[in-house]
Design a protein around this motif. Structure first.
Motif, PDB file in Angstrom:
ATOM      1  N   ALA A  65       1.759  -0.398 -13.902  1.00  0.00           N
ATOM      2  CA  ALA A  65       0.980  -0.557 -15.140  1.00  0.00           C
ATOM      3  C   ALA A  65      -0.057   0.551 -15.306  1.00  0.00           C
ATOM      4  CB  ALA A  65       0.302  -1.924 -15.161  1.00  0.00           C
ATOM      5  N   ASN A  66      -0.566   1.074 -14.189  1.00  0.00           N
ATOM      6  CA  ASN A  66      -1.519   2.180 -14.268  1.00  0.00           C
ATOM      7  C   ASN A  66      -0.874   3.438 -14.809  1.00  0.00           C
ATOM      8  OD1 ASN A  66      -4.010   1.293 -13.480  1.00  0.00           O
ATOM      9  ND2 ASN A  66      -3.628   1.623 -11.306  1.00  0.00           N
ATOM     10  N   ALA A  67       0.429   3.554 -14.563  1.00  0.00           N
ATOM     11  CA  ALA A  67       1.229   4.664 -15.097  1.00  0.00           C
ATOM     12  C   ALA A  67       0.646   6.034 -14.757  1.00  0.00           C
ATOM     13  CB  ALA A  67       1.413   4.516 -16.610  1.00  0.00           C
ATOM     14  N   SER A  68       0.167   6.179 -13.533  1.00  0.00           N
ATOM     15  CA  SER A  68      -0.315   7.487 -13.115  1.00  0.00           C
ATOM     16  C   SER A  68       0.888   8.404 -12.873  1.00  0.00           C
ATOM     17  CB  SER A  68      -1.122   7.351 -11.821  1.00  0.00           C
ATOM     18  OG  SER A  68      -1.237   8.614 -11.197  1.00  0.00           O
ATOM     19  N   PRO A  69       0.808   9.673 -13.310  1.00  0.00           N
ATOM     20  CA  PRO A  69       1.897  10.609 -13.017  1.00  0.00           C
ATOM     21  C   PRO A  69       2.067  10.812 -11.511  1.00  0.00           C
ATOM     22  CG  PRO A  69       0.296  11.577 -14.552  1.00  0.00           C
ATOM     23  CD  PRO A  69      -0.290  10.291 -14.083  1.00  0.00           C
ATOM     24  N   ALA A  70       1.023  10.486 -10.728  1.00  0.00           N
ATOM     25  CA  ALA A  70       1.067  10.683  -9.278  1.00  0.00           C
ATOM     26  C   ALA A  70       1.370   9.387  -8.528  1.00  0.00           C
ATOM     27  CB  ALA A  70      -0.264  11.253  -8.793  1.00  0.00           C
ATOM     28  N   ALA A  71       1.716   8.318  -9.250  1.00  0.00           N
ATOM     29  CA  ALA A  71       1.980   7.030  -8.595  1.00  0.00           C
ATOM     30  C   ALA A  71       3.070   7.190  -7.550  1.00  0.00           C
ATOM     31  CB  ALA A  71       2.402   5.995  -9.630  1.00  0.00           C
ATOM     32  N   ASP A  72       2.837   6.651  -6.360  1.00  0.00           N
ATOM     33  CA  ASP A  72       3.809   6.852  -5.280  1.00  0.00           C
ATOM     34  C   ASP A  72       4.977   5.869  -5.321  1.00  0.00           C
ATOM     35  OD1 ASP A  72       2.697   9.112  -3.970  1.00  0.00           O
ATOM     36  OD2 ASP A  72       1.139   7.845  -3.111  1.00  0.00           O
ATOM     37  N   PHE A 110      11.672   9.431   0.590  1.00  0.00           N
ATOM     38  CA  PHE A 110      10.481   9.744  -0.214  1.00  0.00           C
ATOM     39  C   PHE A 110       9.674  10.791   0.530  1.00  0.00           C
ATOM     40  CE2 PHE A 110       5.920   9.142  -0.982  1.00  0.00           C
ATOM     41  CZ  PHE A 110       5.862   9.211  -2.358  1.00  0.00           C
ATOM     42  N   ILE A 111       9.263  11.819  -0.162  1.00  0.00           N
ATOM     43  CA  ILE A 111       8.438  12.869   0.450  1.00  0.00           C
ATOM     44  C   ILE A 111       7.233  13.112  -0.450  1.00  0.00           C
ATOM     45  CG2 ILE A 111       8.344  15.241   1.322  1.00  0.00           C
ATOM     46  CD1 ILE A 111      10.737  14.425   2.628  1.00  0.00           C
ATOM     47  N   LYS A 112       6.081  13.253   0.189  1.00  0.00           N
ATOM     48  CA  LYS A 112       4.840  13.439  -0.571  1.00  0.00           C
ATOM     49  C   LYS A 112       4.060  14.602   0.022  1.00  0.00           C
ATOM     50  CE  LYS A 112       0.566  10.631  -0.909  1.00  0.00           C
ATOM     51  NZ  LYS A 112       0.117   9.226  -0.974  1.00  0.00           N
ATOM     52  N   VAL A 113       3.502  15.405  -0.855  1.00  0.00           N
ATOM     53  CA  VAL A 113       2.588  16.446  -0.402  1.00  0.00           C
ATOM     54  C   VAL A 113       1.202  16.064  -0.889  1.00  0.00           C
ATOM     55  CG1 VAL A 113       1.944  18.879  -0.538  1.00  0.00           C
ATOM     56  CG2 VAL A 113       4.349  18.236  -0.554  1.00  0.00           C
ATOM     57  N   GLY A 114       0.270  15.939   0.055  1.00  0.00           N
ATOM     58  CA  GLY A 114      -1.118  15.654  -0.307  1.00  0.00           C
ATOM     59  C   GLY A 114      -2.013  16.594   0.459  1.00  0.00           C
ATOM     60  N   LYS A 115      -3.324  16.489   0.220  1.00  0.00           N
ATOM     61  CA  LYS A 115      -4.249  17.392   0.913  1.00  0.00           C
ATOM     62  C   LYS A 115      -4.341  17.054   2.398  1.00  0.00           C
ATOM     63  CE  LYS A 115      -6.162  19.764  -2.583  1.00  0.00           C
ATOM     64  NZ  LYS A 115      -6.511  21.133  -2.712  1.00  0.00           N
ATOM     65  N   ARG A 116      -4.084  15.801   2.732  1.00  0.00           N
ATOM     66  CA  ARG A 116      -4.070  15.383   4.131  1.00  0.00           C
ATOM     67  C   ARG A 116      -3.141  14.190   4.203  1.00  0.00           C
ATOM     68  NH1 ARG A 116      -8.436  14.121   1.296  1.00  0.00           N
ATOM     69  NH2 ARG A 116      -9.197  11.986   1.311  1.00  0.00           N
ATOM     70  N   SER A 117      -2.919  13.627   5.406  1.00  0.00           N
ATOM     71  CA  SER A 117      -1.893  12.581   5.449  1.00  0.00           C
ATOM     72  C   SER A 117      -2.432  11.197   5.131  1.00  0.00           C
ATOM     73  CB  SER A 117      -1.157  12.609   6.787  1.00  0.00           C
ATOM     74  OG  SER A 117      -2.048  12.275   7.807  1.00  0.00           O
ATOM     75  N   SER A 130      -1.097  12.042  -4.325  1.00  0.00           N
ATOM     76  CA  SER A 130      -0.028  13.038  -4.259  1.00  0.00           C
ATOM     77  C   SER A 130      -0.338  14.268  -5.107  1.00  0.00           C
ATOM     78  CB  SER A 130       1.281  12.424  -4.752  1.00  0.00           C
ATOM     79  OG  SER A 130       1.797  11.557  -3.786  1.00  0.00           O
ATOM     80  N   VAL A 131      -0.116  15.439  -4.505  1.00  0.00           N
ATOM     81  CA  VAL A 131      -0.151  16.702  -5.240  1.00  0.00           C
ATOM     82  C   VAL A 131       1.203  16.861  -5.937  1.00  0.00           C
ATOM     83  CG1 VAL A 131      -0.013  19.189  -4.831  1.00  0.00           C
ATOM     84  CG2 VAL A 131      -1.894  17.865  -3.863  1.00  0.00           C
ATOM     85  N   VAL A 132       2.237  16.458  -5.219  1.00  0.00           N
ATOM     86  CA  VAL A 132       3.583  16.327  -5.788  1.00  0.00           C
ATOM     87  C   VAL A 132       4.350  15.392  -4.857  1.00  0.00           C
ATOM     88  CG1 VAL A 132       4.173  18.566  -4.771  1.00  0.00           C
ATOM     89  CG2 VAL A 132       5.723  17.570  -6.393  1.00  0.00           C
ATOM     90  N   ASN A 133       5.188  14.552  -5.439  1.00  0.00           N
ATOM     91  CA  ASN A 133       5.995  13.655  -4.602  1.00  0.00           C
ATOM     92  C   ASN A 133       7.411  13.561  -5.165  1.00  0.00           C
ATOM     93  OD1 ASN A 133       5.908  11.809  -6.729  1.00  0.00           O
ATOM     94  ND2 ASN A 133       4.303  10.560  -5.811  1.00  0.00           N
ATOM     95  N   THR A 134       8.325  13.121  -4.322  1.00  0.00           N
ATOM     96  CA  THR A 134       9.710  12.985  -4.794  1.00  0.00           C
ATOM     97  C   THR A 134      10.410  11.843  -4.075  1.00  0.00           C
ATOM     98  OG1 THR A 134      11.777  14.162  -5.243  1.00  0.00           O
ATOM     99  CG2 THR A 134      10.810  14.527  -3.095  1.00  0.00           C
ATOM    100  N   ASP A 167      -4.955  21.247 -11.707  1.00  0.00           N
ATOM    101  CA  ASP A 167      -6.044  20.273 -11.824  1.00  0.00           C
ATOM    102  C   ASP A 167      -6.851  20.282 -10.535  1.00  0.00           C
ATOM    103  OD1 ASP A 167      -4.615  18.852  -9.947  1.00  0.00           O
ATOM    104  OD2 ASP A 167      -3.982  17.264 -11.307  1.00  0.00           O
ATOM    105  N   ILE A 168      -7.695  19.237 -10.333  1.00  0.00           N
ATOM    106  CA  ILE A 168      -8.568  19.252  -9.156  1.00  0.00           C
ATOM    107  C   ILE A 168      -7.793  19.227  -7.847  1.00  0.00           C
ATOM    108  CG2 ILE A 168     -10.684  18.292 -10.163  1.00  0.00           C
ATOM    109  CD1 ILE A 168      -9.688  15.524  -9.046  1.00  0.00           C
ATOM    110  N   ARG A 169      -6.559  18.722  -7.878  1.00  0.00           N
ATOM    111  CA  ARG A 169      -5.841  18.579  -6.624  1.00  0.00           C
ATOM    112  C   ARG A 169      -4.976  19.779  -6.259  1.00  0.00           C
ATOM    113  NH1 ARG A 169      -6.622  13.208  -7.755  1.00  0.00           N
ATOM    114  NH2 ARG A 169      -5.062  13.083  -9.373  1.00  0.00           N
ATOM    115  N   SER A 170      -4.506  20.507  -7.257  1.00  0.00           N
ATOM    116  CA  SER A 170      -3.624  21.626  -6.929  1.00  0.00           C
ATOM    117  C   SER A 170      -3.432  22.533  -8.144  1.00  0.00           C
ATOM    118  CB  SER A 170      -2.272  21.103  -6.448  1.00  0.00           C
ATOM    119  OG  SER A 170      -1.499  22.162  -5.949  1.00  0.00           O
TER     120      SER A 170
END
Lengths: 289, 159
Positions: free
Chosen positions: A113-120, A179-186, A191-195, A257-260
């Motif tokens: 419902a939050n519909a964030s583009p970065a939702a995991d 599922f693979i996620k790239v973030g600033k730390r683990s 997510s900076v980008v996820n798939t 943006d602020i993350r990448s």
């Protein structure tokens, strides 16, 4: 903190009735909404708290479909033996969210419902062509998850409606999903980008079906159908990287943006698809034996 | 804004509170119920874990929960860990290993550790690190906390 009237239904009937009043907003786990309300980024004159509706908190194998109650927490999804077997990508995604404290409160329905583009949790549901059951006093309707999310923070949820559950068909045969996620730390990272990648191999070891979703590279999480098409019938091998990157670029519209940065996301998207594919293929080969 | 009445178990004791609904569990614990062990360090963003309490066996950030949401729930705060005037094994182990320095994150870290050990009595270093990833500490560098949790584990966790 802003002022609101608060309702806490415990049955689905009460929930429908509470939501039939004008000007209501829905609260689930609260991990996004409570901080946003404090910051003045989310407003509600009537807040309907769904978190007491126990009938919406379940993970069920209904034979042809797996059904997840909207109030299933990320931790419950991460710990589910059923999901580990059927949708390992979703389990990995749920495990990667925030920290234990947020996973134990945050819900799958809330994440959608939050519909964030970065939702995991959205990419692993998109590759399974998940559908949502929406309910309201006016009746029920089903909608594919892909059609439900319209933009950043924007969904097709109508006044009085709530997400009851999420369902998807298990993939049968030589399938694997990752599922693979790239973030600033683990830990604790957005997510900076996820798939999420699901792949099926035929008896010759070639890709007979593939589904790929990418997050944080467009206004919504997207299915990468051009990348999927470019991989069909091919043998999964590292040399596909070029094709993945080329097809991927046609579909994504990353921003800085602020993350990448746009450039990093453009590059990383193709890299993680390739890695996700490798991991999904490994599983598919294991299952095919 | 209408007041609501919420009933829950706090450290094993039935507790009823009448409050405005726009207050967090953290605020009510600290202001109304005298449980000041839970701290607000990040300003209610859910980033730091200093406000961690155990809710129905799971560690949660009490700054991200409206008070109405704990109706019928069981809450354990650091104040509830002491038994018969004795500190809990984890509390003693944190002191003995030097895992308490400025102390601000300590209640949250100990409660997260308790929830972890209740579910997984013999965690690996990695499981402890993952478990504590939502509890920020600027003093200990975390290694002493990991030592403390292993020490508590060795001293037996039959409670």
């Amino acid at each position: 903190m802003q002022e609101f009237n608060y309702y806490r239904p415990v049955t689905i009937t009460e929930l429908k009735e509470n939501l039939s009043q004008p000007g209501t907003r829905i609260l689930a786990g609260g991990t996004d909404i409570v901080p946003k309300m404090r910051q003045g980024k989310f407003f509600a004159s009537i807040l309907v708290d769904t978190s007491g509706v126990k009938a919406m908190r379940f993970i069920e194998d209904q034979g042809s479909e797996i059904v997840l109650g909207a109030l299933t927490t990320h931790q419950e999804a991460a710990d589910s033996a059923l999901l580990k077997n059927i949708n390992p990508a979703l389990v990995t995604a749920a495990e990667s969210i925030g920290c234990q404290q947020t996973r134990c409160r945050g819900t799958l329905g809330g994440n959608i419902a939050n519909a964030s583009p970065a939702a995991d949790t959205i990419p692993p549901l998109l590759i399974f062509d998940a559908t949502l059951l929406l309910q309201s006093l006016g009746g029920d309707r089903r909608i594919p998850l892909e059609k439900f999310i319209l933009g950043p923070g924007e969904t097709d949820l109508q006044e009085g409606e709530f997400i009851h559950s999420i369902s998807f068909k298990p993939l049968i045969g030589s399938w694997g999903s990752a599922f693979i996620k790239v973030g600033k730390r683990s830990g604790m990272a957005v997510s900076v980008v996820n798939t999420a990648v699901a792949v099926e191999l035929n008896d010759k070891g070639k890709i007979s079906d593939v589904r790929i979703a990418l997050g944080s590279v467009a206004p919504t999480v997207i299915r990468c159908r051009k990348v999927e098409q470019s991989l069909m019938g091919k043998e999964p091998e590292p040399s596909l990287m070029k094709e993945i990157h080329a097809a991927c670029q046609e579909e994504i519209s990353p921003i800085t943006d602020i993350r990448s940065t746009e450039e990093y996301r453009d590059h990383a998207a193709a890299v993680i698809i390739q890695r996700g594919l490798e991991s999904a293929v490994e599983q598919a080969v294991g299952r095919g034996r | 804004m209408k007041e609501i009445t919420v009933v829950f178990l706090l450290n094993g004791k039935k507790t009823s509170i009448t409050s405005l609904p726009n207050r967090t569990l953290l605020d009510v614990l600290r202001t109304d119920l005298g449980c000041t062990g839970a701290k607000d360090a990040c300003g209610g963003e859910g980033e730091c874990g200093a406000c961690t309490v155990i809710l129905n066996g799971k560690p949660v950030n009490s700054c991200m929960i409206f008070i109405g949401q704990v109706e019928d729930h069981q809450i354990t705060t650091i104040e509830g860990l002491m038994e018969k005037g004795e500190y809990h094994r984890l509390q003693k182990a944190f002191v003995d290993t030097g895992a308490v320095q400025c102390g601000f994150c300590t209640p949250g870290a100990i409660l997260t550790a308790k929830a972890l050990l209740d579910e997984n009595p013999h965690p690996t270093d990695l499981e402890i690190r993952e478990g504590l990833s939502g509890n920020l500490c600027r003093c200990t560098g975390y290694n002493k906390m990991i030592d403390a949790i292993h020490l508590a584990e060795q001293r037996g966790l039959d409670d």
